[in-house]
Design an enzyme around this catalytic site. Structure first.
Site, short mmCIF file in Angstrom:
data_model
loop_
_atom_site.label_atom_id
_atom_site.label_comp_id
_atom_site.label_asym_id
_atom_site.label_seq_id
_atom_site.Cartn_x
_atom_site.Cartn_y
_atom_site.Cartn_z
N ARG A 1 -21.04 12.44 12.10
CA ARG A 1 -21.58 11.85 10.87
C ARG A 1 -22.72 10.87 11.09
NH1 ARG A 1 -15.74 11.05 7.93
NH2 ARG A 1 -15.52 13.28 7.55
N HIS B 1 -18.68 5.26 3.37
CA HIS B 1 -17.54 6.14 3.17
C HIS B 1 -16.24 5.62 3.78
CE1 HIS B 1 -15.31 9.79 2.86
NE2 HIS B 1 -15.21 9.93 4.15
N GLY C 1 0.82 -1.21 0.00
CA GLY C 1 0.00 0.00 0.00
C GLY C 1 0.85 1.25 0.00
N LEU D 1 -6.91 10.88 7.99
CA LEU D 1 -5.63 11.33 7.42
C LEU D 1 -4.61 11.41 8.54
CD1 LEU D 1 -6.95 14.12 5.02
CD2 LEU D 1 -6.50 11.72 4.51
C1 LIG Z 1 -13.95 10.68 -0.78
C2 LIG Z 1 -13.24 10.58 0.53
C3 LIG Z 1 -12.93 11.72 1.26
C4 LIG Z 1 -12.25 11.62 2.47
N1 LIG Z 1 -11.96 12.77 3.16
C5 LIG Z 1 -11.27 12.68 4.32
C6 LIG Z 1 -10.90 13.86 5.02
O1 LIG Z 1 -11.20 14.98 4.61
N2 LIG Z 1 -10.19 13.73 6.16
C7 LIG Z 1 -9.83 12.51 6.65
O2 LIG Z 1 -9.17 12.47 7.67
N3 LIG Z 1 -10.15 11.39 5.98
C8 LIG Z 1 -10.86 11.44 4.84
N4 LIG Z 1 -11.20 10.28 4.18
C9 LIG Z 1 -10.70 8.99 4.66
C10 LIG Z 1 -9.25 8.82 4.28
O3 LIG Z 1 -9.02 9.38 3.02
C11 LIG Z 1 -8.82 7.36 4.21
O4 LIG Z 1 -9.27 6.68 5.31
C12 LIG Z 1 -7.31 7.25 4.19
O5 LIG Z 1 -6.77 8.09 3.20
C13 LIG Z 1 -6.86 5.83 3.98
O6 LIG Z 1 -5.46 5.81 3.79
P1 LIG Z 1 -4.67 4.43 3.75
O7 LIG Z 1 -3.25 4.79 3.57
O8 LIG Z 1 -5.02 3.63 4.92
O9 LIG Z 1 -5.24 3.65 2.48
P2 LIG Z 1 -5.40 4.05 0.93
O10 LIG Z 1 -5.07 5.44 0.64
O11 LIG Z 1 -6.74 3.53 0.52
O12 LIG Z 1 -4.28 3.20 0.20
C14 LIG Z 1 -4.39 1.83 0.01
C15 LIG Z 1 -3.17 1.38 -0.75
O13 LIG Z 1 -3.08 -0.02 -0.71
C16 LIG Z 1 -2.87 -0.54 -1.98
N5 LIG Z 1 -3.49 -1.87 -1.99
C17 LIG Z 1 -4.72 -2.23 -1.51
N6 LIG Z 1 -4.91 -3.55 -1.63
C18 LIG Z 1 -3.78 -4.04 -2.19
C19 LIG Z 1 -3.36 -5.34 -2.58
N7 LIG Z 1 -4.12 -6.41 -2.40
N8 LIG Z 1 -2.14 -5.45 -3.15
C20 LIG Z 1 -1.33 -4.37 -3.35
N9 LIG Z 1 -1.69 -3.14 -2.99
C21 LIG Z 1 -2.89 -2.98 -2.41
C22 LIG Z 1 -3.45 0.45 -2.95
O14 LIG Z 1 -2.81 0.36 -4.20
C23 LIG Z 1 -3.11 1.75 -2.22
O15 LIG Z 1 -1.81 2.13 -2.55
C24 LIG Z 1 -11.89 10.37 2.97
C25 LIG Z 1 -12.20 9.22 2.24
C26 LIG Z 1 -12.91 9.32 1.05
C27 LIG Z 1 -13.33 8.07 0.37
#
Ligand SMILES: Cc1cc2nc3c(=O)[nH]c(=O)nc-3n(C[C@H](O)[C@H](O)[C@H](O)COP(=O)(O)OP(=O)(O)OC[C@H]3O[C@@H](n4cnc5c(N)ncnc54)[C@H](O)[C@@H]3O)c2cc1C
Ligand code: FES
Lengths: 646, 251
Positions: A339, A410, A49, A450
């Site tokens: 929310r 979401h 990820g 975030l």
């Molecule tokens: C539209 C929207 C708006 C949002 N706004 C906010 C906000 O304003 N403030 C806030 O705090 N949060 C917000 N959130 C929530 C927040 O964006 C997410 O919870 C957070 O960014 C998740 O980050 P992450 O690094 O955990 O995962 P992600 O950013 O989802 O990254 C997942 C990564 O894993 C990789 N991956 C997944 N499965 C596999 C696999 N099997 N093999 C290889 N790679 C894989 C993908 O390629 C990606 O690189 C929002 C979410 C959405 C949907």
């Protein structure tokens, strides 16, 4: 579930350090063992990820000297779903001098999570929040600033202080580009090996420890194994189990689910966040839902007509015939309630028949009064890109008529179970970001995901991974190890089976069917009967999928249908566990609203005697009931109280 | 609700080394509120049901921010509407009976993976060459220690909005990546934090761009027209100035 059953179950150790709440993390950092700098490069760490959690962890660990191998399914790390976050990121900087503090951010997050998160984790998160902003600014993240050149803040749902840092409505994009640039710097330095378009298909465990993964190269179809001394899953959330959600199309549960099938416990899978401000569904061809940042609720007022069936244009409905129901029911938080409350109340008014728009499944979010008060320019400066996005999707101009919004799936608070060190119950398997369950309890406050992703990746894992590696004895392993070979064979077989079915229905048809069922039975509001029905129906859909799905093409080239089929196959297994979790949690809390557990006024009713705990499920075979493990939550600093936003 | 039927003439190419060709399809009874990609979904569902391979196209967020989607629609990158990605284009921009020609982004540095999907990893390598500020985790001063004039912060933000979709490359007669690269350079050099490395950054990124086989800029301005984020060509002028200064000083 009775008290008696609970005591029989195995309890989980969260490894929360001793000491006063505000000292735990500091003390723990001091007590943890360090890896000698010269030895760090002997360890190979796999990060799956490249969202905020994975990109920040990869950059940080490689700066420390570990050999880092990073994987994502996207064509470049910068496209991870974090890019889509709009509103902002919280931090207890108190730059506004409005009474914020680490303790207040901790308190708001615990309360916002409806007293179903760990105190120690959340306090650590609040402590680290301030370092995150420093780090991001130093990387060049262009946060909004005031005329004096200092950072600007806005307020966000569930908080009475302004502690949210933002970059217009593109905060996630800017934070991710910051983390991505740090990652690119490390790739350039030869410290990170980057594998784009590689999907993790399985986790490999040897002698009880996570020692590698199996991947599929999405461009060539090649199945390959990779060894490691520790594996970090930073693979995001599973909201797409509902088919329609605000998540990107590729977001999936596969990595977490495969780890679960190999023994990692899945915690609180039923905790789903339904976001109150999304663009309503408009047709059955619809492929995803679009979020309108909740920051809009700072200046937009939510209302529906008082009368059922009032079909007048909104501008013709006078103020005294409008029901600003959030302001009416929750005078002290008004439109800024958390929310879960905002979503549920939108559902109620629509259930009463007062919904608006062609489908009657929408409520108004009206900027008329703020535009009159602050001027169009001020509103445009704050939300310009969101208004443009709304107009391009709906063809309606929100400067002139109210937006129409409706709740949508979401975020998923549930995820793989981890202890205080972010390690799952499998040694050497760490889980970061949305993929773990740790910090948001039953409901996540806005702008805190975030914060959590970056806290985990920049500032927590660097210590806790070192402590693990410094204490563990690892045998040397090779790709010839039986565990790798058999995992690869399993993956191959699953793919061949999918390609050989050549049935009559598309992957999306199954996904849609599953999604509708989940939204209906395990969505905004749940009851025992519905959940039992879902638990009966899901295996039927799964069976039909494996008999009748059509997956075209072959395995040895770029094949998007196959990618999707593999992900949906996992959702079809996972969904059942989600419903079982919702069934077992016979209380309402946060995003999990059980109809049989509500107050006479229809508000959620928690049951703290029986359910002040985490449910962590152990996989027992696809058609078998998973086994429940319990982590008791202890509240030593904040007394769980009825969450009141009135 | 309005329904339309359009004729699609689509570039099909099975793999990087295979021969490509145009093939015609009909997208029938499409709701004008559907997005362009949802229209393709409908066509693909039909293809799969018949056991044929669907049209491969890249996409993920479907809200204009991840930069994954993109194709040339009737000769224009991301289609006829200004400042929109392909995923944000809606069928209400078309009329019943229209013919829509769909091709991948074409450039030497962006080889075709399949159908409308191209390999944009060259853009990552340009960023790797210097598109960052070298700050280690944990070494940052307090975020408000260095005030940044709002005007500079706003310019940095404007430039930083690039989504890395490569429409600028596809639209440029020289297949140059100058707009994308200059946006990154301007974003970082507008901020005090980006100053220490600004000279080397420009030299390294430009040299990588050339190495990847992208062309140079001859002021055609097609990139700005195609850019879904409205990134201005003024950043290219800024980059050129910085490049000259840096090149002179480094000698
Ligand atoms: C539209 C929207 C708006 C949002 N706004 C906010 C906000 O304003 N403030 C806030 O705090 N949060 C917000 N959130 C929530 C927040 O964006 C997410 O919870 C957070 O960014 C998740 O980050 P992450 O690094 O955990 O995962 P992600 O950013 O989802 O990254 C997942 C990564 O894993 C990789 N991956 C997944 N499965 C596999 C696999 N099997 N093999 C290889 N790679 C894989 C993908 O390629 C990606 O690189 C929002 C979410 C959405 C949907
Ligand atoms: S799919 Fe993300 S920008 Fe179009």
């Amino acid at each position: 579930m009775s008290q008696h059953d609970v005591s029989k179950r195995k309890t989980l150790d969260s490894k929360i350090p001793e000491g006063a709440l505000s000292e735990k993390w500091t003390q723990h950092k001091f007590n943890m063992k360090l890896v000698n700098p010269a030895n760090k490069r002997k360890y190979k760490v796999i990060v799956v990820g490249t969202g905020l959690a994975g990109a920040s962890a990869s950059a940080t660990l490689s700066e420390l000297g570990y050999q880092v191998h990073t994987f994502c399914f996207h064509d470049t790390p910068r496209r991870a779903h974090s890019i889509a976050a709009q509103g902002g990121i919280n931090a207890a900087k108190n730059y506004q001098n409005d009474g914020d503090s680490i303790y207040r951010l901790f308190y708001d997050t615990i309360k916002g999570g409806d007293f179903r998160a760990r105190e120690a984790n959340v306090h650590r998160l609040a402590e680290i929040s301030v370092n995150i902003i420093d780090q991001c600014v130093a990387q060049g993240v262009p946060f909004a600033r005031e005329y004096g050149g200092l950072l600007d803040n806005r307020s966000f749902g569930g908080a009475q202080v302004s502690r949210t840092f933002y970059a217009k409505g593109q905060t996630g994009q800017q934070l991710l580009l910051g983390a991505y640039s740090a990652l690119m710097k490390q790739v350039n330095a030869g410290a990170v090996t980057m594998y784009t378009e590689h999907e993790m298909m399985d986790l490999v465990i040897i002698d009880g420890k996570a020692r590698g993964i199996v991947t599929r190269n999405l461009k060539t179809g090649e199945i390959a194994s990779h060894t490691a001394d520790a594996v970090l899953l930073c693979t995001g959330g599973y909201g797409n189990v509902f088919y329609l959600s605000t998540n990107a199309m590729g977001s999936n549960v596969t990595a977490a689910w495969k780890a679960h099938k190999r023994g990692a416990y899945f915690a609180n899978p039923c905790y789903t966040q339904i976001h109150p401000t999304c663009i309503p569904v408009h047709g059955d061809y619809q492929s995803k839902l679009t979020l309108m940042s909740e920051s809009l609720r700072n200046d937009g007022r939510v209302w529906v007509p008082k009368k059922v069936g009032d079909d007048r244009h909104p501008s013709e409905i006078p103020d005294d015939e409008r029901d600003y129901y959030l302001e009416r029911k929750y005078p002290s938080f008004g439109n800024l309630v958390p929310r879960d409350l905002a979503s549920r109340n939108a559902k109620y008014v629509c259930d009463e028949g007062r919904g608006v728009g062609p489908t009657k499944l929408a409520v108004y979010l009206d900027f008329r009064d703020s535009i009159n008060r602050l001027g169009k320019d001020a509103i445009e400066a704050r939300y310009g890109n969101l208004f443009d996005m709304y107009q391009s999707i709906t063809d309606s101009n929100p400067y002139e008529e109210p937006m129409m919004i409706y709740p949508a799936v979401h975020y998923t608070m549930g995820g793989l179970w981890v202890d205080y060190n972010l390690m799952s119950n499998i040694e050497g398997l760490f889980v970061l970001g949305e993929a773990n369950f740790s910090d948001h309890g039953a409901n996540r406050l806005g702008a805190s995901a975030l914060m959590q992703g970056l806290a985990d990746g920049y500032f927590v894992i660097s210590y806790t991974l070192g402590n693990y590696l410094a204490n563990v004895d690892l045998n040397s392993i090779s790709l010839e190890n039986e565990s790798f070979l058999s995992a690869e064979k399993d993956v191959q077989e699953r793919i061949e089976r999918l390609l050989s079915i050549r049935g009559t229905k598309t992957v999306d048809e199954f996904h849609r069917e599953l999604g509708l069922l989940m939204w209906d039975k395990c969505g905004m509001s749940r009851n025992e009967e519905g959940l039992k029905e879902a638990i009966r129906r899901i295996p039927e859909i799964r069976k039909s999928f494996w008999n009748d799905v059509m997956v075209t093409g072959s395995n040895n080239s770029f094949n998007q249908t196959l990618e999707k089929a593999l992900r949906v196959a996992d959702f079809l297994e996972f969904a059942e566990t989600m419903c079982r979790d919702a069934l077992e949690r016979k209380e309402s809390c946060g995003g999990h609203f059980r109809e049989d557990s509500q107050t006479p006024e229809g508000e959620a009713l928690r049951n703290d005697t029986e359910f002040t705990n985490v449910f962590a499920w152990e996989f027992k075979g696809i058609d078998n009931k998973p086994e429940l493990h319990i982590e008791e939550l202890e509240f030593e600093n904040v007394q769980p109280s009825v969450r009141s936003y009135k | 609700m309005k329904k339309i039927t359009v004729k699609l003439v689509v570039w099909r190419q099975n793999g990087p080394d295979e021969k490509g060709f145009f093939k015609t399809y009909f997208a029938e009874n499409i709701d004008t509120d559907a997005s362009f990609l949802e229209m393709l979904d409908v066509v693909n569902e039909g293809l799969v049901k018949n056991g044929s391979e669907p049209i491969a196209f890249a996409h993920d967020c479907r809200e204009g921010i991840c930069g994954t989607c993109g194709a040339v629609v009737n000769g224009e990158a991301h289609g006829p509407r200004e400042k929109l990605t392909l995923c944000q284009l809606h069928m209400r921009s078309f009329s019943n009976g229209d013919t829509i020609v769909l091709e991948p982004f074409r450039a030497r540095a962006l080889p075709i993976v399949k159908d409308l999907v191209v390999d944009r990893s060259a853009l990552d390598r340009i960023v790797q060459a210097g598109g960052y500020i070298s700050v280690r985790t944990g070494s940052a001063p307090d975020a408000n220690a260095i005030p940044v004039p709002k005007k500079d912060a706003d310019q940095a933000f404007d430039a930083a909005q690039c989504i890395g979709c490569a429409a600028c490359v596809a639209a440029c007669p020289n297949a140059s990546a100058m707009l994308m690269m200059s946006a990154k350079v301007s974003h970082l050099s507008s901020l005090p934090q980006g100053q220490p490395e600004s000279k080397q950054r420009v030299l390294d990124m430009v040299s990588q761009m050339v190495k990847e086989g992208f062309g140079g800029c001859s002021n055609e301005y097609q990139c700005e027209v195609a850019c879904p984020k409205g990134i201005s060509v003024k950043y290219i002028a800024q980059l050129n100035r910085q490049y000259l200064l840096s090149a002179i000083k480094s000698e």
